[in-house]
Design a protein around this motif. Sequence first.
Motif, PDB file in Angstrom:
ATOM      1  N   THR A 172       0.834  -1.196   0.000  1.00  0.00           N
ATOM      2  CA  THR A 172       0.000   0.000   0.000  1.00  0.00           C
ATOM      3  C   THR A 172       0.875   1.253   0.000  1.00  0.00           C
ATOM      4  O   THR A 172       2.021   1.218   0.476  1.00  0.00           O
ATOM      5  N   PRO A 173       0.322   2.365  -0.494  1.00  0.00           N
ATOM      6  CA  PRO A 173       1.020   3.640  -0.359  1.00  0.00           C
ATOM      7  C   PRO A 173       0.635   4.350   0.937  1.00  0.00           C
ATOM      8  O   PRO A 173       1.125   5.444   1.212  1.00  0.00           O
ATOM      9  N   TYR A 174      -0.259   3.745   1.736  1.00  0.00           N
ATOM     10  CA  TYR A 174      -0.896   4.395   2.879  1.00  0.00           C
ATOM     11  C   TYR A 174       0.044   4.549   4.076  1.00  0.00           C
ATOM     12  O   TYR A 174       1.151   4.016   4.118  1.00  0.00           O
ATOM     13  N   THR A 175      -0.493   5.224   5.087  1.00  0.00           N
ATOM     14  CA  THR A 175       0.135   5.239   6.397  1.00  0.00           C
ATOM     15  C   THR A 175      -0.101   3.893   7.082  1.00  0.00           C
ATOM     16  O   THR A 175      -0.885   3.058   6.609  1.00  0.00           O
ATOM     17  N   ARG A 176       0.545   3.712   8.232  1.00  0.00           N
ATOM     18  CA  ARG A 176       0.381   2.453   8.960  1.00  0.00           C
ATOM     19  C   ARG A 176      -1.063   2.237   9.391  1.00  0.00           C
ATOM     20  O   ARG A 176      -1.583   1.126   9.294  1.00  0.00           O
ATOM     21  N   SER A 177      -1.733   3.294   9.873  1.00  0.00           N
ATOM     22  CA  SER A 177      -3.101   3.120  10.378  1.00  0.00           C
ATOM     23  C   SER A 177      -4.059   2.687   9.270  1.00  0.00           C
ATOM     24  O   SER A 177      -4.932   1.838   9.491  1.00  0.00           O
ATOM     25  N   VAL A 178      -3.917   3.238   8.079  1.00  0.00           N
ATOM     26  CA  VAL A 178      -4.791   2.852   6.971  1.00  0.00           C
ATOM     27  C   VAL A 178      -4.457   1.435   6.512  1.00  0.00           C
ATOM     28  O   VAL A 178      -5.353   0.639   6.192  1.00  0.00           O
ATOM     29  N   THR A 179      -3.178   1.094   6.494  1.00  0.00           N
ATOM     30  CA  THR A 179      -2.780  -0.266   6.131  1.00  0.00           C
ATOM     31  C   THR A 179      -3.305  -1.271   7.156  1.00  0.00           C
ATOM     32  O   THR A 179      -3.756  -2.371   6.788  1.00  0.00           O
ATOM     33  N   ASP A 180      -3.277  -0.908   8.424  1.00  0.00           N
ATOM     34  CA  ASP A 180      -3.850  -1.770   9.465  1.00  0.00           C
ATOM     35  C   ASP A 180      -5.339  -2.007   9.209  1.00  0.00           C
ATOM     36  O   ASP A 180      -5.844  -3.124   9.399  1.00  0.00           O
ATOM     37  N   ALA A 181      -6.058  -0.964   8.795  1.00  0.00           N
ATOM     38  CA  ALA A 181      -7.491  -1.094   8.534  1.00  0.00           C
ATOM     39  C   ALA A 181      -7.759  -2.045   7.372  1.00  0.00           C
ATOM     40  O   ALA A 181      -8.739  -2.806   7.387  1.00  0.00           O
ATOM     41  N   LEU A 182      -6.899  -2.020   6.343  1.00  0.00           N
ATOM     42  CA  LEU A 182      -7.037  -2.974   5.239  1.00  0.00           C
ATOM     43  C   LEU A 182      -6.835  -4.400   5.748  1.00  0.00           C
ATOM     44  O   LEU A 182      -7.601  -5.303   5.399  1.00  0.00           O
ATOM     45  N   GLU A 183      -5.833  -4.605   6.577  1.00  0.00           N
ATOM     46  CA  GLU A 183      -5.590  -5.941   7.117  1.00  0.00           C
ATOM     47  C   GLU A 183      -6.767  -6.406   7.977  1.00  0.00           C
ATOM     48  O   GLU A 183      -7.166  -7.575   7.920  1.00  0.00           O
ATOM     49  N   ASP A 184      -7.358  -5.502   8.750  1.00  0.00           N
ATOM     50  CA  ASP A 184      -8.529  -5.851   9.559  1.00  0.00           C
ATOM     51  C   ASP A 184      -9.701  -6.275   8.673  1.00  0.00           C
ATOM     52  O   ASP A 184     -10.413  -7.243   8.973  1.00  0.00           O
ATOM     53  N   PHE A 185      -9.918  -5.538   7.593  1.00  0.00           N
ATOM     54  CA  PHE A 185     -10.995  -5.863   6.660  1.00  0.00           C
ATOM     55  C   PHE A 185     -10.800  -7.252   6.066  1.00  0.00           C
ATOM     56  O   PHE A 185     -11.733  -8.066   6.011  1.00  0.00           O
ATOM     57  N   LEU A 239      -0.428 -11.592  -4.273  1.00  0.00           N
ATOM     58  CA  LEU A 239      -0.044 -10.258  -3.802  1.00  0.00           C
ATOM     59  C   LEU A 239      -1.121  -9.273  -4.231  1.00  0.00           C
ATOM     60  O   LEU A 239      -1.537  -9.267  -5.392  1.00  0.00           O
ATOM     61  N   PHE A 240      -1.560  -8.417  -3.305  1.00  0.00           N
ATOM     62  CA  PHE A 240      -2.527  -7.366  -3.627  1.00  0.00           C
ATOM     63  C   PHE A 240      -1.864  -6.011  -3.469  1.00  0.00           C
ATOM     64  O   PHE A 240      -1.293  -5.699  -2.421  1.00  0.00           O
ATOM     65  N   ILE A 241      -1.947  -5.185  -4.533  1.00  0.00           N
ATOM     66  CA  ILE A 241      -1.441  -3.821  -4.516  1.00  0.00           C
ATOM     67  C   ILE A 241      -2.638  -2.899  -4.334  1.00  0.00           C
ATOM     68  O   ILE A 241      -3.486  -2.775  -5.220  1.00  0.00           O
ATOM     69  N   SER A 242      -2.725  -2.258  -3.191  1.00  0.00           N
ATOM     70  CA  SER A 242      -3.905  -1.478  -2.833  1.00  0.00           C
ATOM     71  C   SER A 242      -3.815  -0.041  -3.321  1.00  0.00           C
ATOM     72  O   SER A 242      -2.734   0.459  -3.637  1.00  0.00           O
ATOM     73  N   CYS A 243      -4.972   0.611  -3.374  1.00  0.00           N
ATOM     74  CA  CYS A 243      -5.182   2.024  -3.699  1.00  0.00           C
ATOM     75  C   CYS A 243      -5.388   2.228  -5.198  1.00  0.00           C
ATOM     76  O   CYS A 243      -4.491   1.944  -6.008  1.00  0.00           O
TER      77      CYS A 243
END
Length: 304
Positions: free
Chosen positions: A134-147, A190-194
């Motif tokens: 992901t290009p995101y911050t850690r908190s947004v990347t954590d939210a993707l992992e939670d989802f 592998l998933f490339i997000s955003c």
Amino acid sequence: MDVSFLGGPQPQRGIGVVAPFDFALDRELWRWVPDDVSLHLTRTPFVPVEVSLDLARLVSEHETLREAVRALIAVSPEAVAYACTSGSFVGGVAGERAMSAAMAQAGEVPSFTTSGALLLALRELDARRIAVVTPYTRSVTDALEDFLREAGVQVCGRSYLGLTREIWRVGYRDVVDMAREAVSEGPDALFISCTNLPTYDVIPQLEAELRMPVISANQVTMWAALRRIGKSAVGPYQALLDAAARSGPASMAPVPVVEPLAPSQPIADPPLPEPALAEATEAAQSYPDAYPDVFPDVYPDEER
């Protein structure tokens, strides 16, 4: 010059796309689309917030999405996609389903999100353990992992850039470096997000190098949208789009080391080549009314 013999322009099918206000990769979406399909894009209103969980929530409010879909209905799309990964996973699986339902109700047209399309793509590839980039911050990347965890998908590796603006400027070299870092645990895919991260040209090369399916946010969005209207996405040798590619570089295991034969051992005849892979062509499946129904243990029978 008389051009009446041409018979007019080719009839077009239409897909509506709702994108966040800062989406900058319209051209990338078009690259997956066949010539007889048009994309009709609209954007959510501008909000002065950096890329974050707060922005993801703001651009995915139900009324914002309803208004965008109503604007698209004037051109009669056959399906509508919300092309935003973080905006569609920030509320979890239930939030993603509620967003899709709100859009469908507003336009009376089949509607879905990038995160919903991601789960369908993982089911298509039978990928239960994935790495994420992901290009995101850690908190947004954590939210993707939670989802993904909520949907029954294990994240076994990840890499992120920590960006809060202008994600569309990230180059392919950075994407490749993150991908190599994320896959050390041997995931299924592998998933490339955003949707604002460029990925079109890098997918085939990464699949060949990493020897696994590689999917991206824009790719799964277009794949799902086109499948919904009975069309196929176009793209160079990508496992999600071409079943034959899943038997090519993306599925090849590392070449085993063969010990030399002892002098007393007879040399066996070489094995006969396997039959050629039959051309895999399947009729497009209709998009499920309720999704994601990814893996059997996620949703009880009464919800499917």
